[in-house]
Motif scaffolding. Structure first.
Motif, PDB file in Angstrom:
ATOM      1  N   ASP A  41       0.808  -1.224   0.000  1.00 24.52           N
ATOM      2  CA  ASP A  41       0.000   0.000   0.000  1.00 24.52           C
ATOM      3  C   ASP A  41       0.839   1.271   0.000  1.00 24.52           C
ATOM      4  O   ASP A  41       0.359   2.324  -0.401  1.00 24.52           O
ATOM      5  CB  ASP A  41      -1.046   0.005   1.115  1.00 24.52           C
ATOM      6  N   SER A  42       2.098   1.201   0.445  1.00 24.49           N
ATOM      7  CA  SER A  42       2.943   2.396   0.410  1.00 24.49           C
ATOM      8  C   SER A  42       4.412   2.017   0.403  1.00 24.49           C
ATOM      9  O   SER A  42       4.795   0.949   0.870  1.00 24.49           O
ATOM     10  CB  SER A  42       2.647   3.310   1.605  1.00 24.49           C
ATOM     11  N   ILE A  43       5.209   2.918  -0.146  1.00 26.28           N
ATOM     12  CA  ILE A  43       6.664   2.759  -0.177  1.00 26.28           C
ATOM     13  C   ILE A  43       7.270   4.047   0.367  1.00 26.28           C
ATOM     14  O   ILE A  43       6.882   5.139  -0.035  1.00 26.28           O
ATOM     15  CB  ILE A  43       7.180   2.522  -1.620  1.00 26.28           C
ATOM     16  N   GLU A  44       8.204   3.902   1.314  1.00 31.68           N
ATOM     17  CA  GLU A  44       8.889   5.070   1.866  1.00 31.68           C
ATOM     18  C   GLU A  44      10.229   5.233   1.162  1.00 31.68           C
ATOM     19  O   GLU A  44      11.015   4.297   1.078  1.00 31.68           O
ATOM     20  CB  GLU A  44       9.094   4.910   3.366  1.00 31.68           C
ATOM     21  N   ILE A  45      10.442   6.441   0.648  1.00 31.28           N
ATOM     22  CA  ILE A  45      11.671   6.766  -0.071  1.00 31.28           C
ATOM     23  C   ILE A  45      12.406   7.825   0.749  1.00 31.28           C
ATOM     24  O   ILE A  45      11.913   8.923   0.943  1.00 31.28           O
ATOM     25  CB  ILE A  45      11.356   7.312  -1.482  1.00 31.28           C
ATOM     26  N   ASP A  48      16.189  13.577  -0.311  1.00 34.32           N
ATOM     27  CA  ASP A  48      16.205  14.998   0.044  1.00 34.32           C
ATOM     28  C   ASP A  48      15.006  15.317   0.939  1.00 34.32           C
ATOM     29  O   ASP A  48      15.075  16.185   1.801  1.00 34.32           O
ATOM     30  CB  ASP A  48      16.168  15.876  -1.209  1.00 34.32           C
ATOM     31  N   ILE A  49      13.897  14.619   0.682  1.00 35.35           N
ATOM     32  CA  ILE A  49      12.728  14.665   1.565  1.00 35.35           C
ATOM     33  C   ILE A  49      12.338  13.217   1.810  1.00 35.35           C
ATOM     34  O   ILE A  49      12.639  12.346   1.002  1.00 35.35           O
ATOM     35  CB  ILE A  49      11.539  15.442   0.930  1.00 35.35           C
ATOM     36  N   ASP A  50      11.734  12.942   2.964  1.00 37.42           N
ATOM     37  CA  ASP A  50      11.266  11.587   3.241  1.00 37.42           C
ATOM     38  C   ASP A  50       9.867  11.469   2.665  1.00 37.42           C
ATOM     39  O   ASP A  50       8.906  12.015   3.206  1.00 37.42           O
ATOM     40  CB  ASP A  50      11.280  11.295   4.747  1.00 37.42           C
ATOM     41  N   LEU A  51       9.782  10.770   1.559  1.00 38.54           N
ATOM     42  CA  LEU A  51       8.580  10.696   0.754  1.00 38.54           C
ATOM     43  C   LEU A  51       7.885   9.360   0.980  1.00 38.54           C
ATOM     44  O   LEU A  51       8.540   8.325   1.034  1.00 38.54           O
ATOM     45  CB  LEU A  51       9.031  10.809  -0.706  1.00 38.54           C
ATOM     46  N   LYS A  52       6.569   9.400   1.111  1.00 38.21           N
ATOM     47  CA  LYS A  52       5.785   8.172   1.204  1.00 38.21           C
ATOM     48  C   LYS A  52       4.861   8.172  -0.003  1.00 38.21           C
ATOM     49  O   LYS A  52       4.098   9.114  -0.190  1.00 38.21           O
ATOM     50  CB  LYS A  52       4.988   8.148   2.511  1.00 38.21           C
ATOM     51  N   ILE A  53       4.981   7.134  -0.836  1.00 40.39           N
ATOM     52  CA  ILE A  53       4.166   7.089  -2.043  1.00 40.39           C
ATOM     53  C   ILE A  53       3.208   5.908  -2.008  1.00 40.39           C
ATOM     54  O   ILE A  53       3.492   4.886  -1.395  1.00 40.39           O
ATOM     55  CB  ILE A  53       5.026   7.028  -3.331  1.00 40.39           C
ATOM     56  N   SER A  54       2.093   6.081  -2.660  1.00 36.45           N
ATOM     57  CA  SER A  54       1.158   4.984  -2.835  1.00 36.45           C
ATOM     58  C   SER A  54       0.518   5.130  -4.213  1.00 36.45           C
ATOM     59  O   SER A  54       0.525   6.208  -4.798  1.00 36.45           O
ATOM     60  CB  SER A  54       0.113   4.956  -1.724  1.00 36.45           C
ATOM     61  N   TYR A  55       0.005   4.020  -4.691  1.00 38.99           N
ATOM     62  CA  TYR A  55      -0.642   4.021  -6.001  1.00 38.99           C
ATOM     63  C   TYR A  55      -2.139   3.983  -5.764  1.00 38.99           C
ATOM     64  O   TYR A  55      -2.639   3.115  -5.052  1.00 38.99           O
ATOM     65  CB  TYR A  55      -0.184   2.813  -6.821  1.00 38.99           C
ATOM     66  N   ARG A  56      -2.856   4.939  -6.335  1.00 36.25           N
ATOM     67  CA  ARG A  56      -4.304   5.009  -6.166  1.00 36.25           C
ATOM     68  C   ARG A  56      -4.955   5.139  -7.535  1.00 36.25           C
ATOM     69  O   ARG A  56      -4.784   6.165  -8.196  1.00 36.25           O
ATOM     70  CB  ARG A  56      -4.696   6.229  -5.326  1.00 36.25           C
ATOM     71  N   ALA A 122      14.509   8.586  -9.378  1.00 38.03           N
ATOM     72  CA  ALA A 122      15.644   7.840  -8.817  1.00 38.03           C
ATOM     73  C   ALA A 122      15.167   6.479  -8.298  1.00 38.03           C
ATOM     74  O   ALA A 122      15.841   5.462  -8.483  1.00 38.03           O
ATOM     75  CB  ALA A 122      16.309   8.644  -7.699  1.00 38.03           C
ATOM     76  N   PHE A 123      13.995   6.452  -7.668  1.00 31.35           N
ATOM     77  CA  PHE A 123      13.415   5.194  -7.192  1.00 31.35           C
ATOM     78  C   PHE A 123      13.168   4.243  -8.367  1.00 31.35           C
ATOM     79  O   PHE A 123      13.539   3.071  -8.329  1.00 31.35           O
ATOM     80  CB  PHE A 123      12.106   5.464  -6.431  1.00 31.35           C
ATOM     81  N   MET A 124      12.534   4.752  -9.423  1.00 27.04           N
ATOM     82  CA  MET A 124      12.225   3.921 -10.599  1.00 27.04           C
ATOM     83  C   MET A 124      13.515   3.373 -11.217  1.00 27.04           C
ATOM     84  O   MET A 124      13.586   2.196 -11.566  1.00 27.04           O
ATOM     85  CB  MET A 124      11.466   4.734 -11.655  1.00 27.04           C
ATOM     86  N   LYS A 125      14.521   4.236 -11.333  1.00 25.97           N
ATOM     87  CA  LYS A 125      15.788   3.823 -11.929  1.00 25.97           C
ATOM     88  C   LYS A 125      16.455   2.742 -11.078  1.00 25.97           C
ATOM     89  O   LYS A 125      16.928   1.730 -11.597  1.00 25.97           O
ATOM     90  CB  LYS A 125      16.704   5.045 -12.064  1.00 25.97           C
ATOM     91  N   LYS A 126      16.452   2.945  -9.748  1.00 20.38           N
ATOM     92  CA  LYS A 126      17.068   1.972  -8.845  1.00 20.38           C
ATOM     93  C   LYS A 126      16.323   0.643  -8.885  1.00 20.38           C
ATOM     94  O   LYS A 126      16.940  -0.424  -8.890  1.00 20.38           O
ATOM     95  CB  LYS A 126      17.131   2.523  -7.418  1.00 20.38           C
ATOM     96  N   MET A 127      14.992   0.699  -8.928  1.00 17.49           N
ATOM     97  CA  MET A 127      14.202  -0.536  -8.990  1.00 17.49           C
ATOM     98  C   MET A 127      14.441  -1.250 -10.324  1.00 17.49           C
ATOM     99  O   MET A 127      14.540  -2.470 -10.363  1.00 17.49           O
ATOM    100  CB  MET A 127      12.708  -0.265  -8.778  1.00 17.49           C
TER     101      MET A 127
END
Length: 133
Positions: A41-45, A48-56, A122-127
């Motif tokens: 339900d969520s991924i914490e990245i 530079d900022i602590d980002l929490k993403i989810s897909y809705r 950066a997350f997409m590239k790393k994944m």
């Protein structure tokens, strides 16, 4: 160009990629919660900022807190497949300890969006490297 939303949707649709996401250094819910929710339900990245993403549905929800004018501001963005803002909301806690919606200058929103986009890319590239590298 890969469709970021489709990639994110696939990563979060089940627990299949959970070990890979963790191996890449991201924080996701425990396996039991993933099984219960039927997906991540969520991924914490952390960046530079602590980002929490989810897909809705058809877009990405990005949540983070940042200091604006000396106050901690909660930021919520709904992003489309191009990672542009569909809607945004900013909240600060007032003197009565209640959350109230605030507005921020357009330039500040654009600056924050660029940071969010950079972190997501950066997350997409790393994944991508973790899965196919």
């Amino acid at each position: 160009e890969r469709d970021n939303i489709a990639v994110l949707q696939r990563l979060m649709a089940s627990g299949k990629y959970a070990p890979d996401i963790r191996k890449a250094g991201y924080v996701i819910p425990p396996d039991g919660a993933i099984r219960l929710d039927g997906g991540i339900d969520s991924i914490e990245i952390k960046g530079d900022i602590d980002l929490k993403i989810s897909y809705r549905g058809r877009g990405v929800t990005a949540y983070f807190e940042i200091e604006i004018d000396g106050k901690i501001t909660s930021v919520l963005y709904e992003l489309d497949k191009n990672l542009d803002i569909v809607s945004s909301a900013y909240f600060q806690t007032n003197e009565k300890n209640k959350n109230e919606r605030v507005t921020i200058p357009q330039a500040e929103e654009e600056r924050l969006l660029k940071i969010v986009q950079k972190e997501l890319e950066a997350f997409m590239k790393k994944m991508y490297q973790t899965l196919y590298g």
